[in-house]
Design an enzyme around this catalytic site. Structure first.
Site, PDB file in Angstrom:
ATOM      1  N   GLU A  46       0.970  -1.205  -0.036  1.00  0.00           N
ATOM      2  CA  GLU A  46      -0.102   0.103   0.114  1.00  0.00           C
ATOM      3  C   GLU A  46       0.941   1.353   0.273  1.00  0.00           C
ATOM      4  O   GLU A  46       0.531   2.084  -1.289  1.00  0.00           O
ATOM      5  CB  GLU A  46      -0.803  -0.166   0.934  1.00  0.00           C
ATOM      6  CG  GLU A  46      -1.679  -0.390   0.991  1.00  0.00           C
ATOM      7  CD  GLU A  46      -2.837  -0.832   2.290  1.00  0.00           C
ATOM      8  OE1 GLU A  46      -3.591   0.492   2.752  1.00  0.00           O
ATOM      9  OE2 GLU A  46      -3.953  -1.410   2.316  1.00  0.00           O
ATOM     10  N   ARG A 105      36.896   5.750 -29.437  1.00  0.00           N
ATOM     11  CA  ARG A 105      36.247   5.261 -27.797  1.00  0.00           C
ATOM     12  C   ARG A 105      35.350   4.200 -27.850  1.00  0.00           C
ATOM     13  O   ARG A 105      34.819   4.091 -29.003  1.00  0.00           O
ATOM     14  CB  ARG A 105      35.822   6.955 -27.285  1.00  0.00           C
ATOM     15  CG  ARG A 105      35.575   6.362 -25.915  1.00  0.00           C
ATOM     16  CD  ARG A 105      34.956   7.613 -25.015  1.00  0.00           C
ATOM     17  NE  ARG A 105      34.952   7.408 -23.914  1.00  0.00           N
ATOM     18  CZ  ARG A 105      34.659   8.339 -22.570  1.00  0.00           C
ATOM     19  NH1 ARG A 105      34.919   8.993 -23.119  1.00  0.00           N
ATOM     20  NH2 ARG A 105      34.371   8.104 -21.696  1.00  0.00           N
TER      21      ARG A 105
END
Length: 394
Positions: A85, A237
């Protein structure tokens, strides 16, 4: 300050959430005080009508209420239903981007024992004799404010999120599903591997060298093909993502593309260094702000949304043994969502709802109601019918 006017979709000033096993009487006392002051409240035992799925009733009640009063006791922190809840209430509050939660602490519950998002809120520590019960009224009469007001923009988290997005995620996420699908097919792992990138987010922000360092059941097994590009003066890279295997409780193996949310490790290192001045509580606030910001950024990018899953968990001395279970649960859930008509792995999925995350529900697995509804009975924990057809606590 007068009562706020209720406007659509609100028909209640407050929904009162509590653990029906132990806290009903205390919740009723709060209800009586609020209604004596003119507040319109939704109280499950009294107001939930029979014949509907309980989760639907709770979701509707939360959405129809300006505030949610979370009555939190030691028992509710141990109750899976009460924690569920709380999760629904946090989900709705974040969806509205309005802080509408009022945690009311009973029985000596301390702030640091609450689920992470609730620790940021002002709580009412209710005295044993309820002398300060009117503090709850003052809390729900306060002017509305947003989550951003709790977690200020323009600080470390805000910058970190955009750096992580532009410098990394925007590069690797758009085609991550295609590459994961190809690797899965090449290794005949249909029904055993999700196409998403799984990002582990420990609450401490400490990122180990490998996910395998968390638990022996997690093993590094390979890499997806690297992305090679020139980037900010770095020629050729490479960006390469790791693939891991993990075993569930039955010893069944699953596979995932995974890593830590690497940039948060900087917060951990800053906390360890006296020169930075970053205290533990501030680090936590920055981490939560980072999480909310990066989720918002990614969900607005069509090339990145639905290509990742952030797993936020509270890491402690007992958490390492539970991490494989948590990852397996998410892998199975994502595989099921990616292939809803595929019956591969049906046996494994049948136990999905029985698996709990580390230290209770994962309060960042938002919007899970539809996937949970099918597992909930029509008369879950609050309720049995009384002679008036209403619902009554057992």
């Amino acid at each position: 300050m007068s009562l706020q006017t209720l406007e659509h979709p609100h028909i209640y000033h407050a929904f009162i959430s509590y653990c029906p096993d132990t806290d009903t009487n205390n919740a009723k006392k709060i209800l009586e005080v609020l209604e004596s002051e003119g507040f319109q409240c939704c109280f499950p035992e009294r107001d939930f009508l029979p014949g509907k799925i309980l989760t639907d009733l709770i979701v509707d009640a939360i959405h129809s209420s300006r505030h949610v009063i979370l009555v939190i006791s030691p028992s509710s922190l141990q109750s899976e239903w009460s924690k569920f809840e709380m999760l629904l209430a946090v989900d709705d509050s974040h969806t509205r981007n309005r802080v509408c939660l009022v945690p009311v602490l009973l029985g000596g519950v301390k702030l640091d024992s609450l689920p992470p998002p609730l620790r940021l809120l002002t709580c009412v520590e209710l005295h044993e004799k309820f002398e300060n019960v009117h503090d709850i009224i003052q809390a729900i009469k306060k002017a509305d404010y947003t989550w951003e007001s709790l977690l200020p923009v323009g600080n470390l988290a805000h910058g970190f999120a955009w750096v992580y997005y532009f410098g990394y995620l925007k590069i690797i996420l758009p085609n991550i599903d295609v590459k994961a699908r190809k690797w899965r097919m090449e290794n005949s792992l249909d029904g055993k591997m999700s196409e998403k990138l799984f990002l582990s987010f420990p609450e401490s922000c400490r990122c180990r060298g490998s996910l395998s360092d968390e638990n022996p059941l997690i093993e590094h097994v390979g890499h997806l093909p690297a992305i090679t590009m020139n980037r900010a003066g770095s020629v050729a890279r490479q960006y390469r993502n790791s693939i891991y295997s993990v075993q569930d409780d039955r010893g069944e193996g699953y596979y995932f593309v995974g890593e830590y949310v690497t940039i948060i490790h900087t917060l951990y290192e800053m906390e360890q260094n006296d020169k930075t001045g970053l205290q533990t509580r501030e680090k936590y606030i920055q981490a939560m702000r980072f999480y909310l910001t990066i989720e918002d950024i990614l969900e607005k990018d069509r090339e990145c949304s639905k290509k990742y899953k952030i797993i936020l968990y509270k890491d402690n001395s007992n958490s390492s043994e539970k991490i494989p279970r948590l990852i397996c649960r998410e892998i199975k859930k994502q595989i099921q969502e990616e292939s809803p008509d595929d019956r591969i792995g049906e046996t494994s999925f049948s136990s999905l709802e029985q698996t709990s995350s580390i230290d209770g529900p994962d309060f960042n697995l938002y919007s899970i109601v539809n996937s949970v509804n099918s597992h909930m009975s029509k008369t879950e924990p609050y309720i049995r019918r009384n002679e008036k057809g209403k619902l009554k606590t057992e």
